[in-house]
Design an enzyme around this catalytic site. Structure first.
Site, short mmCIF file in Angstrom:
data_model
loop_
_atom_site.label_atom_id
_atom_site.label_comp_id
_atom_site.label_asym_id
_atom_site.label_seq_id
_atom_site.Cartn_x
_atom_site.Cartn_y
_atom_site.Cartn_z
N ASP A 68 1.81 -5.30 8.40
CA ASP A 68 0.65 -4.43 8.28
C ASP A 68 -0.57 -5.34 8.15
O ASP A 68 -0.69 -6.10 7.18
CB ASP A 68 0.82 -3.53 7.04
CG ASP A 68 -0.37 -2.58 6.83
OD1 ASP A 68 -1.50 -2.94 7.22
OD2 ASP A 68 -0.16 -1.49 6.25
N ARG A 84 -12.59 -4.20 -6.81
CA ARG A 84 -12.40 -4.97 -5.56
C ARG A 84 -13.76 -5.19 -4.89
O ARG A 84 -14.60 -4.30 -4.81
CB ARG A 84 -11.55 -4.20 -4.55
CG ARG A 84 -10.17 -3.84 -4.95
CD ARG A 84 -9.35 -3.37 -3.74
NE ARG A 84 -10.01 -2.30 -2.95
CZ ARG A 84 -9.51 -1.79 -1.84
NH1 ARG A 84 -8.38 -2.24 -1.35
NH2 ARG A 84 -10.15 -0.83 -1.20
N TYR A 135 -10.76 0.75 10.72
CA TYR A 135 -11.99 1.22 10.06
C TYR A 135 -12.45 0.27 8.95
O TYR A 135 -13.44 0.55 8.30
CB TYR A 135 -11.81 2.64 9.50
CG TYR A 135 -10.52 2.89 8.75
CD1 TYR A 135 -10.35 2.41 7.46
CD2 TYR A 135 -9.48 3.59 9.34
CE1 TYR A 135 -9.17 2.63 6.77
CE2 TYR A 135 -8.29 3.82 8.67
CZ TYR A 135 -8.13 3.33 7.38
OH TYR A 135 -6.96 3.55 6.71
N LYS A 136 -11.71 -0.82 8.72
CA LYS A 136 -12.14 -1.77 7.69
C LYS A 136 -12.98 -2.86 8.36
O LYS A 136 -14.11 -2.63 8.74
CB LYS A 136 -10.92 -2.33 6.95
CG LYS A 136 -10.08 -1.28 6.25
CD LYS A 136 -8.93 -1.92 5.52
CE LYS A 136 -7.89 -0.92 5.06
NZ LYS A 136 -8.36 -0.03 4.00
N PHE A 178 0.86 -1.19 0.00
CA PHE A 178 0.00 0.00 0.00
C PHE A 178 0.90 1.25 0.00
O PHE A 178 1.90 1.30 0.72
CB PHE A 178 -0.91 -0.01 1.23
CG PHE A 178 -1.96 1.05 1.19
CD1 PHE A 178 -3.11 0.86 0.45
CD2 PHE A 178 -1.78 2.25 1.85
CE1 PHE A 178 -4.08 1.86 0.37
CE2 PHE A 178 -2.74 3.25 1.78
CZ PHE A 178 -3.89 3.04 1.04
C1 LIG Z 1 -2.41 -1.87 3.85
C2 LIG Z 1 -2.80 -0.49 4.25
N1 LIG Z 1 -1.99 0.23 5.06
C3 LIG Z 1 -2.33 1.50 5.43
C4 LIG Z 1 -3.51 2.07 5.01
C5 LIG Z 1 -3.95 3.47 5.35
O1 LIG Z 1 -3.31 4.14 6.34
P1 LIG Z 1 -4.07 5.33 7.09
O2 LIG Z 1 -5.06 4.69 8.02
O3 LIG Z 1 -3.01 6.08 7.77
O4 LIG Z 1 -4.78 6.14 6.06
C6 LIG Z 1 -4.37 1.34 4.19
C7 LIG Z 1 -5.66 1.95 3.75
O5 LIG Z 1 -6.45 1.43 3.04
C8 LIG Z 1 -4.01 0.04 3.80
O6 LIG Z 1 -4.81 -0.66 2.98
#
Ligand SMILES: Cc1ncc(COP(=O)(O)O)c(C=O)c1O
Length: 412
Positions: free
Chosen positions: A198, A371, A223-224, A129
């Site tokens: 992550d 997706r 938030y997912k 990401f």
């Molecule tokens: C793998 C991954 N890392 C990080 C993030 C986003 O980071 P942040 O919450 O700081 O916007 C996302 C957002 O979709 C993501 O898919």
């Protein structure tokens, strides 16, 4: 007798016999919508709005500043972390929640690199990401480290004794492909490197056993699949063996051993609390705290079985009803699949928009990927059946080619 993918009645039957039947009622989903974007923003659990009213009216409105003690705001981040811990194979007391994912990744990656002061390399995979890569580049600049890109198909091949940290995303945001967390952790440890995982696209949908894998560091958004609400704070887990020497770079007062002594010198708090920097986001944490209650009484095995059943059905229906219209880029092997299915073709943006028009919400990722996320607590097999029905209608009617879809929205 012919065997094939189930019809809608069979999908309904799968839903009524699921151990998760009834969980969907815990969510406030609009009628007539098939929501397949919980891998981007989870749906709102019903109890969150009542909890927010209480926090705003009673704790903040009436309690005012005393609520730091009387409502235990001061320990809210730790209490929320304790609710996330069983979903990732962590012990209570080892999970911090408070900053955005990006900020958390910066803090953990600096601290991880500091645990290997004689090594100069951070390894990343090129399809990670974007924020993970941007943050790692910032960390490399800050600490004078080198970034090295690995082969996504075999990240361990790039490792050697210069590598301080291998930073990987467990489930890929674009394809939904999942790494073997335990094996890669072992392979990194074999060369003395640490691994930072992550878990944004795993937590709440895919079983993760950080303790069992002897992992080092993990970060994930909430938030997912955890349904904490837009921009809800991220979590960080650090293995207890690293906590005593954990030296994260934003040493604010909430990470001090005794914040209210107002000492001039910084003394890190014990354990994971030293991940804290400033005043915790109480409103956002309260929403997340309430949202996590939907996991009460659900095992990760049940969740995983439901997720695989949903993604299997989607892939099966796309194969049989749409032939080679799309390239299914999500792995078909269960042990390599997260909880989403990604379909590639030219014009994927128009496909997603035409589906949204019909009430089926997925999303688009550049350059050509549609997706679909399957949050097992509220997505049903009937939803999957209906979504593919609409997808077939979109393609047959060439709805994806409408001129209105020639220009992309800024947030897709
Ligand atoms: C793998 C991954 N890392 C990080 C993030 C986003 O980071 P942040 O919450 O700081 O916007 C996302 C957002 O979709 C993501 O898919």
């Amino acid at each position: 007798m012919t065997s094939g993918p189930p019809d809608r009645d069979a999908a309904l039957e799968l839903d009524s016999s699921s151990p998760l039947a009834g969980r969907r009622d815990l969510f406030d989903l609009p009628a007539g919508i098939v929501y397949l974007d919980g891998n981007s923003l989870g749906a709102a659990p019903r109890n969150v709005s009542e909890r927010m009213r209480q926090v705003v009216d009673r704790e903040w409105g009436s309690g005012l500043i005393s609520s730091w003690n009387t409502a235990d705001w001061v320990n809210l981040g730790r209490r929320v972390g304790d609710k996330i811990a069983p979903l990732i194979g962590a012990a209570a007391g080892d999970v911090h929640v408070g900053d955005s994912t990006s900020v958390t990744l910066f803090k953990t990656l600096v601290a991880a690199a500091r645990l290997r002061p004689d090594r100069r390399v951070v390894v990343l995979e090129p399809t990670t990401f974007p924020t993970d890569a941007y943050v790692a580049a910032g960390v490399a600049r800050t600490l004078g480290l080198e970034l090295r890109w690995c082969d996504p198909a075999d990240p361990a091949r790039t490792l050697d004794d210069d590598v301080a940290v291998l930073a990987l995303t467990h489930v890929d945001f674009r394809s939904g492909a999942m790494y073997d967390l335990a094996r890669l952790t072992r392979e990194a440890h074999d060369v003395g490197a640490l691994v930072q995982w992550d878990l944004c696209h795993s937590t709440g949908a895919v079983p993760v056993d950080l303790s069992g894998a002897d992992a080092d560091i993990a970060v994930g958004c909430t938030y997912k699949y955890l349904n904490g609400g837009p921009g809800s704070p991220a979590f960080a887990w650090v293995h207890p063996r690293h906590q005593p020497t954990w030296d994260q770079p934003i040493t604010g007062w909430f990470g001090h051993a005794r914040p209210f002594d107002m000492d001039r010198a910084f003394e890190p708090a014990h354990g994971i609390t030293r991940m804290a920097s400033g005043t915790p986001p109480v409103l956002a944490l309260s929403a997340l705290d309430a949202a996590l209650d939907v996991f009460h009484g659900v095992s990760m095995e049940e969740l995983r079985a439901a997720s695989l059943s949903l993604t299997d059905l989607f892939i099966d229906l796309v194969d049989t009803r749409l032939g080679d219209t799309f390239d299914v880029i999500t792995p078909r092997e269960h042990d390599r699949r997260g909880s989403q299915v990604s379909l590639r073709r030219d014009g994927a943006y128009g496909v997603v928009q035409a589906l949204i028009e019909r009430g089926v919400v997925g999303d688009f990722r550049t350059p050509d990927v549609a997706r679909f996320g399957f949050a097992p607590l509220y997505v049903s097999h009937a939803d999957v059946f209906d979504a593919v029905d609409h997808l077939v209608a979109v393609m047959e009617g060439e709805e994806h080619l409408r001129p209105a879809y020639a220009v992309r929205n800024p947030v897709t």
